[in-house]
Structure formats: C-alpha cells, structure tokens
Design a protein around this motif. Structure first.
Motif, PDB file in Angstrom:
ATOM      1  N   ILE A  70       0.446  -9.089 -10.899  1.00 14.10           N
ATOM      2  CA  ILE A  70       0.540  -8.159  -9.775  1.00 14.10           C
ATOM      3  C   ILE A  70       0.425  -8.986  -8.504  1.00 14.10           C
ATOM      4  CG2 ILE A  70      -0.387  -6.095  -8.685  1.00 14.10           C
ATOM      5  CD1 ILE A  70      -1.688  -5.437 -11.401  1.00 14.10           C
ATOM      6  N   PHE A  71       1.444  -8.884  -7.663  1.00 16.28           N
ATOM      7  CA  PHE A  71       1.563  -9.761  -6.490  1.00 16.28           C
ATOM      8  C   PHE A  71       1.580  -8.939  -5.210  1.00 16.28           C
ATOM      9  CE2 PHE A  71       4.013 -12.091  -3.335  1.00 16.28           C
ATOM     10  CZ  PHE A  71       3.431 -13.350  -3.398  1.00 16.28           C
ATOM     11  N   ASN A  72       0.921  -9.458  -4.184  1.00 19.63           N
ATOM     12  CA  ASN A  72       0.954  -8.828  -2.862  1.00 19.63           C
ATOM     13  C   ASN A  72       1.214  -9.905  -1.818  1.00 19.63           C
ATOM     14  OD1 ASN A  72      -1.028  -8.226  -0.286  1.00 19.63           O
ATOM     15  ND2 ASN A  72       0.180  -6.455  -0.913  1.00 19.63           N
ATOM     16  N   ALA A  73       2.199  -9.642  -0.961  1.00 17.02           N
ATOM     17  CA  ALA A  73       2.499 -10.545   0.155  1.00 17.02           C
ATOM     18  C   ALA A  73       1.849  -9.993   1.419  1.00 17.02           C
ATOM     19  CB  ALA A  73       4.009 -10.676   0.347  1.00 17.02           C
ATOM     20  N   GLN A  74       1.017 -10.804   2.044  1.00 23.29           N
ATOM     21  CA  GLN A  74       0.378 -10.416   3.297  1.00 23.29           C
ATOM     22  C   GLN A  74       1.241 -10.888   4.455  1.00 23.29           C
ATOM     23  OE1 GLN A  74      -3.763 -11.783   3.569  1.00 23.29           O
ATOM     24  NE2 GLN A  74      -3.563 -12.351   1.418  1.00 23.29           N
ATOM     25  N   LEU A  75       1.550  -9.989   5.353  1.00 27.66           N
ATOM     26  CA  LEU A  75       2.301 -10.396   6.536  1.00 27.66           C
ATOM     27  C   LEU A  75       1.454 -11.334   7.382  1.00 27.66           C
ATOM     28  CD1 LEU A  75       3.883  -7.004   7.622  1.00 27.66           C
ATOM     29  CD2 LEU A  75       5.080  -8.992   6.721  1.00 27.66           C
ATOM     30  N   ARG A 131      -6.440 -10.137   4.414  1.00 27.51           N
ATOM     31  CA  ARG A 131      -6.808 -10.714   3.122  1.00 27.51           C
ATOM     32  C   ARG A 131      -7.734  -9.771   2.353  1.00 27.51           C
ATOM     33  NH1 ARG A 131     -10.692 -13.245   0.591  1.00 27.51           N
ATOM     34  NH2 ARG A 131     -12.100 -13.234   2.346  1.00 27.51           N
ATOM     35  N   LYS A 132      -8.719  -9.191   3.039  1.00 29.41           N
ATOM     36  CA  LYS A 132      -9.647  -8.267   2.395  1.00 29.41           C
ATOM     37  C   LYS A 132      -8.928  -7.012   1.894  1.00 29.41           C
ATOM     38  CE  LYS A 132     -13.773  -9.734   4.879  1.00 29.41           C
ATOM     39  NZ  LYS A 132     -14.757  -9.362   5.923  1.00 29.41           N
ATOM     40  N   LEU A 133      -7.997  -6.500   2.701  1.00 22.91           N
ATOM     41  CA  LEU A 133      -7.228  -5.324   2.288  1.00 22.91           C
ATOM     42  C   LEU A 133      -6.360  -5.642   1.065  1.00 22.91           C
ATOM     43  CD1 LEU A 133      -6.167  -3.906   5.767  1.00 22.91           C
ATOM     44  CD2 LEU A 133      -7.791  -2.884   4.155  1.00 22.91           C
ATOM     45  N   ALA A 134      -5.733  -6.825   1.070  1.00 19.52           N
ATOM     46  CA  ALA A 134      -4.889  -7.231  -0.053  1.00 19.52           C
ATOM     47  C   ALA A 134      -5.705  -7.366  -1.333  1.00 19.52           C
ATOM     48  CB  ALA A 134      -4.178  -8.541   0.265  1.00 19.52           C
ATOM     49  N   ILE A 135      -6.881  -7.962  -1.236  1.00 17.81           N
ATOM     50  CA  ILE A 135      -7.742  -8.133  -2.410  1.00 17.81           C
ATOM     51  C   ILE A 135      -8.182  -6.773  -2.952  1.00 17.81           C
ATOM     52  CG2 ILE A 135     -10.009  -8.969  -3.167  1.00 17.81           C
ATOM     53  CD1 ILE A 135      -9.479 -11.442  -1.354  1.00 17.81           C
ATOM     54  N   ALA A 136      -8.536  -5.856  -2.052  1.00 23.16           N
ATOM     55  CA  ALA A 136      -8.943  -4.514  -2.487  1.00 23.16           C
ATOM     56  C   ALA A 136      -7.780  -3.787  -3.179  1.00 23.16           C
ATOM     57  CB  ALA A 136      -9.450  -3.702  -1.293  1.00 23.16           C
ATOM     58  N   LEU A 137      -6.582  -3.913  -2.619  1.00 27.53           N
ATOM     59  CA  LEU A 137      -5.397  -3.296  -3.212  1.00 27.53           C
ATOM     60  C   LEU A 137      -5.131  -3.855  -4.602  1.00 27.53           C
ATOM     61  CD1 LEU A 137      -2.843  -1.469  -2.727  1.00 27.53           C
ATOM     62  CD2 LEU A 137      -1.738  -3.542  -1.890  1.00 27.53           C
ATOM     63  N   ASP A 152       0.799  -1.221   0.000  1.00 22.07           N
ATOM     64  CA  ASP A 152       0.000   0.000   0.000  1.00 22.07           C
ATOM     65  C   ASP A 152       0.838   1.280   0.000  1.00 22.07           C
ATOM     66  OD1 ASP A 152       0.966  -0.262   2.547  1.00 22.07           O
ATOM     67  OD2 ASP A 152      -0.939   0.132   3.549  1.00 22.07           O
ATOM     68  N   SER A 153       2.119   1.175  -0.324  1.00 20.60           N
ATOM     69  CA  SER A 153       2.992   2.351  -0.312  1.00 20.60           C
ATOM     70  C   SER A 153       2.934   3.105  -1.645  1.00 20.60           C
ATOM     71  CB  SER A 153       4.442   1.939  -0.031  1.00 20.60           C
ATOM     72  OG  SER A 153       4.973   1.256  -1.143  1.00 20.60           O
ATOM     73  N   SER A 165       9.840 -13.699 -15.684  1.00 23.93           N
ATOM     74  CA  SER A 165      11.028 -13.267 -16.423  1.00 23.93           C
ATOM     75  C   SER A 165      11.642 -11.982 -15.873  1.00 23.93           C
ATOM     76  CB  SER A 165      10.678 -13.038 -17.891  1.00 23.93           C
ATOM     77  OG  SER A 165      10.150 -14.208 -18.454  1.00 23.93           O
ATOM     78  N   LEU A 166      10.808 -11.133 -15.254  1.00 19.76           N
ATOM     79  CA  LEU A 166      11.286  -9.872 -14.696  1.00 19.76           C
ATOM     80  C   LEU A 166      10.437  -9.515 -13.488  1.00 19.76           C
ATOM     81  CD1 LEU A 166      13.029  -7.239 -14.822  1.00 19.76           C
ATOM     82  CD2 LEU A 166      11.217  -6.282 -16.281  1.00 19.76           C
ATOM     83  N   LEU A 167      11.090  -9.260 -12.358  1.00 22.24           N
ATOM     84  CA  LEU A 167      10.424  -8.815 -11.133  1.00 22.24           C
ATOM     85  C   LEU A 167      10.656  -7.323 -10.982  1.00 22.24           C
ATOM     86  CD1 LEU A 167       9.028  -9.189  -8.361  1.00 22.24           C
ATOM     87  CD2 LEU A 167      11.291  -9.815  -7.442  1.00 22.24           C
ATOM     88  N   VAL A 168       9.573  -6.574 -10.729  1.00 19.81           N
ATOM     89  CA  VAL A 168       9.673  -5.127 -10.527  1.00 19.81           C
ATOM     90  C   VAL A 168       9.174  -4.797  -9.128  1.00 19.81           C
ATOM     91  CG1 VAL A 168       8.991  -2.843 -11.355  1.00 19.81           C
ATOM     92  CG2 VAL A 168       9.276  -4.731 -12.995  1.00 19.81           C
ATOM     93  N   LEU A 169       9.983  -4.015  -8.412  1.00 20.36           N
ATOM     94  CA  LEU A 169       9.659  -3.594  -7.046  1.00 20.36           C
ATOM     95  C   LEU A 169       9.865  -2.090  -6.931  1.00 20.36           C
ATOM     96  CD1 LEU A 169      11.948  -6.213  -5.325  1.00 20.36           C
ATOM     97  CD2 LEU A 169       9.474  -6.297  -5.244  1.00 20.36           C
ATOM     98  N   GLY A 170       9.132  -1.487  -6.032  1.00 19.84           N
ATOM     99  CA  GLY A 170       9.371  -0.090  -5.705  1.00 19.84           C
ATOM    100  C   GLY A 170      10.352  -0.014  -4.550  1.00 19.84           C
TER     101      GLY A 170
END
Length: 172
Positions: free
Chosen positions: A49-54, A90-96, A23-24, A134-139
């Motif tokens: 588009i991938f999100n890791a939930q703590l 989980r709900k926050l991750a899905i919304a994001l 969410d940054s 093939s390519l990972l992009v991170l902020g």
C-alpha cells in the motif's frame, strides 16, 4: 484462478500487487476492491500500500484587506514553515497507511506500507519499478475533462508510464 508466476531457477517469483492510495473515497474503494477480488494474489505475496505525499511549495499567498477588496501577495515560505508542513503531511500519510493496513489485517491480508514525498505521478511509477511490482491498482477520481487537461490525471499517467499492468478501479 490458476497460479501464474514466472519461473526463476526452479522457483516462482512472487507477484506483488501495489495499491496507491490517498485520502479520497475512490482510493479507499480501490483498496476494498482489491481485497474483495484479488484474494488469491494478495494472500500468496504481500500487498503493498503506497502513498505519495505532495512536496510543500516554497511559495504561499497572504491576503491583506483593503476595504472591501483584498490584495494577494506571494510570500516565500521559511524553512521552518516548509518543515512543519512536510512533517504534518508525513503524519497524515502514516495515519492513512496504518488505517489501510488495519483494514487489510481485518481481512487476513499481510500488507506492507510505504510513503514517499514527490509528485504522485512519477513517485508511484518509480516505486513500481524499484519494488518490482506485478500489478498497480489505482482508484479513479472522476475529475472532469478540463481539470484533467490542466492538472493531469495520475491514473492516466501511470497507465502510460508504469512498468507493469495498471488496473484503474472506478467507483460505481
């Protein structure tokens, strides 16, 4: 940009690009950078588009007021509390992810979304390998040296451990 793919029995393998987001502002900027600069790559194969939930921790702290001082006690979380936190995450991750998918659709880009629970560093690298990215992009968050030394940097970890090239996008 010339089409660069690896031939496999006469056909080209798709080149998957994955953007790991949270969410940054930095990860939002990285997603926008990909949409602006990697158009050819992401229109020929789906953007992931991938999100890791703590994972929720088993311990929490409560504070009891003692005059002007506070006493902090470690308390084990109940299974119900842990489940509630996990479900909220989980709900926050899905919304994001849905918001990110809408942004991509607005640019004519087909995006797949995926979220998993776990430490972001290892979860992202595991997903890269499992999905044959093939390519990972991170902020880049821009954490200070002390914070990076204590907590570790997700982008630094992925640079050294992901099984594909990693692009870290720094917000100007």
């Amino acid at each position: 940009m010339a089409e660069q793919g690896v031939e496999n029995g006469g056909g080209l393998l798709e080149r998957k690009v994955m953007v790991a987001i949270d969410d940054s502002e930095c990860s939002h900027y990285a997603l926008m950078w990909v949409l602006d600069n990697l158009e050819e790559s992401i229109t020929k194969s789906p953007l992931v588009i991938f999100n890791a939930q703590l994972p929720p921790t088993n311990n929490s702290f409560t504070a009891a007021a003692l005059s002007s001082a506070r006493m902090y006690c470690s308390v084990s979380a109940t299974p119900e509390y842990t489940y509630t936190i996990q479900e909220q995450n989980r709900k926050l991750a899905i919304a994001l992810l849905e918001k990110a998918k809408e942004i991509c659709a607005g640019r004519g880009v087909d995006a797949e979304t995926l979220t998993e629970v776990g430490d972001p560093q290892s979860t992202i690298c595991d997903a890269v390998q499992r999905l044959n990215i093939s390519l990972l992009v991170l902020g880049e968050r821009g954490s200070g040296k002390i914070k990076r030394a204590i907590q570790g940097s997700v982008s630094s970890y992925c640079l050294h451990n992901a099984k594909c090239p990693v692009l870290v996008v720094k917000k100007p």
